[in-house]
Structures are given as structure tokens and as C-alpha cells.
Design an enzyme around this catalytic site. Structure first.
Site, short mmCIF file in Angstrom:
data_model
loop_
_atom_site.label_atom_id
_atom_site.label_comp_id
_atom_site.label_asym_id
_atom_site.label_seq_id
_atom_site.Cartn_x
_atom_site.Cartn_y
_atom_site.Cartn_z
N CYS A 1 1.13 -0.84 0.14
CA CYS A 1 0.20 -0.43 -0.01
C CYS A 1 1.20 1.24 0.02
CB CYS A 1 -0.98 0.25 1.75
SG CYS A 1 -2.19 -1.46 1.11
N HIS B 1 -3.38 7.89 2.53
CA HIS B 1 -3.66 5.23 2.03
C HIS B 1 -5.49 5.33 2.43
CE1 HIS B 1 -4.37 1.80 0.77
NE2 HIS B 1 -3.61 1.18 2.19
N ASN C 1 -9.86 -0.90 0.23
CA ASN C 1 -8.38 0.10 -0.12
C ASN C 1 -8.12 -0.93 -1.07
OD1 ASN C 1 -6.10 -0.85 0.77
ND2 ASN C 1 -6.01 -1.66 2.55
O1 UT7 Z 1 -3.18 -1.97 4.12
C1 UT7 Z 1 -3.73 -3.06 5.14
C2 UT7 Z 1 -4.21 -2.23 6.07
N1 UT7 Z 1 -4.86 -2.82 7.23
C3 UT7 Z 1 -6.04 -2.36 7.32
O2 UT7 Z 1 -6.09 -0.56 7.95
C4 UT7 Z 1 -6.91 -3.03 8.99
C5 UT7 Z 1 -6.78 -2.33 9.83
N2 UT7 Z 1 -7.54 -2.68 11.10
C6 UT7 Z 1 -9.19 -3.10 11.19
O3 UT7 Z 1 -9.13 -1.85 10.11
C7 UT7 Z 1 -10.20 -3.52 11.88
O4 UT7 Z 1 -8.77 -4.07 12.65
C8 UT7 Z 1 -10.73 -4.31 10.89
C9 UT7 Z 1 -11.93 -3.83 10.55
C10 UT7 Z 1 -10.85 -5.01 10.37
C11 UT7 Z 1 -11.35 -5.80 12.10
O5 UT7 Z 1 -11.98 -4.48 13.12
P1 UT7 Z 1 -12.35 -4.98 14.74
O6 UT7 Z 1 -12.58 -4.51 15.75
O7 UT7 Z 1 -10.06 -4.58 15.40
O8 UT7 Z 1 -12.69 -6.79 14.40
P2 UT7 Z 1 -11.93 -7.83 15.16
O9 UT7 Z 1 -10.66 -8.32 14.08
O10 UT7 Z 1 -10.91 -7.96 16.69
O11 UT7 Z 1 -12.81 -8.82 15.20
C12 UT7 Z 1 -13.85 -8.98 16.98
C13 UT7 Z 1 -15.16 -9.57 16.49
C14 UT7 Z 1 -14.78 -10.74 16.23
O12 UT7 Z 1 -15.96 -11.21 17.24
P3 UT7 Z 1 -15.42 -11.64 18.52
O13 UT7 Z 1 -13.90 -12.78 18.38
O14 UT7 Z 1 -15.00 -10.31 19.54
O15 UT7 Z 1 -16.79 -12.88 19.46
C15 UT7 Z 1 -14.83 -11.07 15.02
O16 UT7 Z 1 -15.38 -12.44 14.76
O17 UT7 Z 1 -16.23 -8.98 15.57
C16 UT7 Z 1 -16.02 -10.04 14.38
N3 UT7 Z 1 -16.17 -9.38 12.79
C17 UT7 Z 1 -17.07 -9.06 12.40
N4 UT7 Z 1 -18.27 -10.01 12.66
C18 UT7 Z 1 -19.41 -8.85 12.21
C19 UT7 Z 1 -14.81 -9.53 12.20
N5 UT7 Z 1 -15.08 -9.38 11.17
C20 UT7 Z 1 -16.56 -9.26 10.83
C21 UT7 Z 1 -17.69 -8.70 10.02
N6 UT7 Z 1 -19.03 -8.80 10.59
N7 UT7 Z 1 -17.11 -8.11 8.63
#
Ligand code: UT7
Length: 337
Positions: A118, A259, A289
Site C-alpha cells: 500500500c 492511503h 482499500n
Molecule cells: O493496507 C492494509 C491495512 N489494513 C488495515 O488498515 C486494517 C486495520 N484494521 C482494521 O481496520 C480492523 O482491525 C478491522 C476492521 C479489520 C477489524 O475490526 P476489529 O474491531 O479489530 O475487529 P476484530 O477483528 O477484533 O473482531 C472483533 C469481533 C470478533 O468477534 P468476537 O471474537 O469478539 O466474538 C470477530 O469475529 O468482530 C467479529 N468480526 C465481524 N463481525 C461481523 C470480524 N469481522 C466481522 C465482520 N462482521 N465482517
């Protein structure tokens, strides 16, 4: 820049995105999620993806043609092509060599890809600046094109919500009027935290020897939480540093073109710079992204939509796999897109 360093002109910028739109609602057909969950955590409503035989090459070519047209250069005056891709449709021939062929450039010029994911556009700009500044080449085409949808794990709801496909291109030349469009530029990396985002290619050993334990899936594996923490702690401070290098203050710069990874990360940079919404270019809502392509897409589309007035300055910043990051304060001349 001092001494005999030849100043660089950003001569043309173009972008291209596929027609097919995948909304958050569409993703509910793949796994349990909701528009509300995705939008509140990322700012994304939809993304574009290639379909059928369409690839990042087609998008890159379209973006390159637009950038060349805007720059007013003859395609045969291009003396170097740099491809920036983290998810090219093929490892080789490279994106850059394929662009040379598809643009009909018969002259034998250097064409190569660099991989900084990126941050690819900023890395390519820094490399181009070195070549142009020292008189090695005069006219360089940068093409950033990615097919993230082809390396996304569509069963992983925490990564596949984020990515989209797209391409951006930039023509940079030796500046005839002596004005340098790069007020500052810096690139950096920290490989020790590189495991935060990985794409391990499927591989094999010679059948006559012991086989490796792990065979890559070729899909993006990401520790989203760690990437998020890295981005909000490192990037806003770093953008300030790039502005300091330019000798300007944040108030003196007209736009932030970051970005497009997550709207909350964009807002963290915005808050640090104390910028009002009209100074911050965000289109993540519609494209997700798009890796290295996201900055040129945001720039060229921002101009098209009247959000960016040319004859201005902007701070660009990228970050991603590696982990890599980079920033540049640039002059945006009239007519470049
Ligand atoms: O160039 C690459 C750059 N990448 C980035 O900038 C990514 C940066 N990170 C993020 O944007 C965030 O970490 C995400 C949006 C990817 C994820 O958000 P988060 O708040 O960190 O969620 P998490 O992965 O910690 O998941 C929290 C909960 C989990 O459930 P439990 O274990 O707490 O029950 C996940 O299973 O949310 C659940 N979850 C979802 N639920 C509904 C994860 N993805 C989803 C989804 N829909 N799409």
C-alpha cells in the site's frame, strides 16, 4: 534540494476502477456480517472488483493512458516504467513490462516492479525522483495496479470486507521550469513487524528433497487489530514529520490525501493535523482499500469531483505490508488530472 539535483514535475495522473460493485449487503451472502458492522468499523460501504478475464493489467493500462494524456507527453518519450503492485495478476512478465508492451512502446527502456504494497506509489515516486534528480531518466511512468480480490480469502470476514481492486498512474518528468513538485518525500520500513500482514505464495520443494512444512495459500492473512494499532500510532506522527521536512506548516498545506485503509485511521491523521473535512480526501466508502492505487485514485477522483482544486499542495501518505510507510508533500499543478 541543493546542488545539481534536477527538479521533478508531476505531469499527469489517471485512475481506473472496475465496473462491478460489491456492497456490504452482498457480503452477507458469504458470511455472517452486516452493513452496520462494516461501515462503523471501516467507513466502507462498497468496493469494486474485477470479474471474468478482467485484471489489474487492464485497469493499469486505462489509468496509464489517462495519465499520459493529461501529461501531454508522447508515449515514446517515456524512458522508464515502474510498476507498483502487491497483488499483480502474474509474477512475470511484470506489470511494468506488460505496460510497456500494451502501450506499444517499442523502444527498449527499463521496466520493473517494486513491491511496497500500500506504500507502493510513494516508494515508486521516491525511486523516480532519484532517477530524474540525477539525470538518469527524464520521463517516468508509474503504474500502481492491484487485484486484491484475487488474493483475498473470501471466507475470512475480517479481511475480505476491506479490500477492492483499482489502478492509478502518474507521469513524472524533469521539470522544465525549475519548480520541484516534491516539497518533501520520505519512505521507511520495519520488517520486524512484517508478519502483521502476510501473503505466502503456494510453493514446493524439488520432489527429490524433504518437503517444507507449510505451503502458502496465496491469500492475505492479517492481524487487523495490530495493523490498526500500528497505523494510528505511527502514521499521524509520521505525516507531521513529512510536513516538517517540507518546511511548511500543516495549515499551509491544502489537502491530506491518505492511503484509504480505514476511515478511522484517516480520521486519526486528520485529528493530528487539525484539518477540517474539506481538506481531507476520503473515498474509502466506495472503493475500500485498493493498495498502492488508493492515493492516485483519491487524487484524480478528488479533482474530478471538485473536492480538490489544482494549483495547490497536498500531503500524501501510505502505509501497509512490510510494514512499510511513506509520505510526500507535493505541488499539484493545474491540468494534471
Ligand atoms: O493496507 C492494509 C491495512 N489494513 C488495515 O488498515 C486494517 C486495520 N484494521 C482494521 O481496520 C480492523 O482491525 C478491522 C476492521 C479489520 C477489524 O475490526 P476489529 O474491531 O479489530 O475487529 P476484530 O477483528 O477484533 O473482531 C472483533 C469481533 C470478533 O468477534 P468476537 O471474537 O469478539 O466474538 C470477530 O469475529 O468482530 C467479529 N468480526 C465481524 N463481525 C461481523 C470480524 N469481522 C466481522 C465482520 N462482521 N465482517
Amino acid at each position: 534540494m541543493t546542488g545539481n539535483f534536477i527538479p521533478l514535475k508531476i505531469a499527469g495522473v489517471g485512475y481506473s476502477v472496475p465496473k462491478t460493485v460489491i456492497t456490504n449487503e452482498d457480503l452477507t451472502k458469504l458470511y455472517e456480517t452486516s452493513d452496520e458492522w462494516i461501515y462503523t468499523r471501516t467507513g466502507i460501504k462498497e468496493r469494486r472488483v474485477v470479474s471474468g478475464n478482467e485484471t489489474a493489467i487492464d485497469l493499469g493500462l486505462d489509468a496509464a493512458k489517462k495519465a499520459i494524456e493529461k501529461s501531454g507527453i508522447d508515449v515514446n518519450s517515456i524512458d522508464c516504467i515502474i510498476g507498483a503492485a502487491s497483488a499483480p495478476p502474474q509474477l512475470y512478465p511484470t506489470l511494468a513490462c506488460t505496460m510497456q508492451d500494451r502501450l506499444g512502446i517499442k523502444k527498449h527502456i527499463p521496466a520493473f516492479d517494486l513491491t511496497a504494497a500500500c506504500t507502493g506509489l510513494i516508494y515508486a515516486l521516491q525511486v523516480a525522483r532519484g532517477f530524474i534528480g540525477t539525470g538518469v531518466y527524464k520521463t517516468i511512468l508509474i503504474v500502481a495496479a492491484d487485484n486484491n480480490s484475487k488474493i483475498t480469502d473470501w471466507s475470512d470476514r475480517s479481511t475480505s470486507i476491506l479490500f477492492g481492486d483499482g489502478a492509478g498512474a502518474m507521469v513524472v518528468t524533469a521539470s522544465e521550469d525549475g519548480i520541484d513538485d516534491i516539497l518533501s518525500i520520505d519512505i521507511s520500513a520495519n520488517g520486524s513487524i512484517g508478519q502483521m500482514i502476510q501473503t505466502n505464495m503456494p510453493s514446493q520443494c524439488c520432489p527429490l528433497v524433504e518437503q517444507a512444512d507449510a505451503i502458502g495459500s496465496g491469500k492475505i492473512i492479517m492481524d487487523g487489530k495490530e495493523v490498526y494499532k500500528f497505523a494510528v500510532t505511527t502514521v499521524p506522527r509520521y505525516v507531521e514529520h513529512c510536513i516538517e521536512l517540507s518546511g511548511k506548516t500543516a495549515e499551509e498545506i491544502d489537502y491530506l490525501i491518505p492511503h484509504q485503509a480505514n476511515q478511522r485511521i484517516i480520521e486519526a491523521i486528520q485529528n493530528r493535523l487539525k484539518y477540517s473535512d474539506d481538506k481531507v480526501i476520503s473515498n474509502i466508502k466506495y472503493y475500500g482499500n485498493t493498495s498502492a492505487a488508493s492515493i492516485p485514485i483519491a487524487l484524480a477522483e478528488g479533482v474530478e469531483q471538485g473536492k480538490i482544486k489544482l494549483g495547490s499542495t497536498a500531503v500524501l501518505c501510505g502505509f501497509g505490508e512490510g510494514m512499510t510507510w511513506g509520505g510526500a508533500v507535493v505541488r499539484l499543478r493545474k491540468g494534471i488530472c
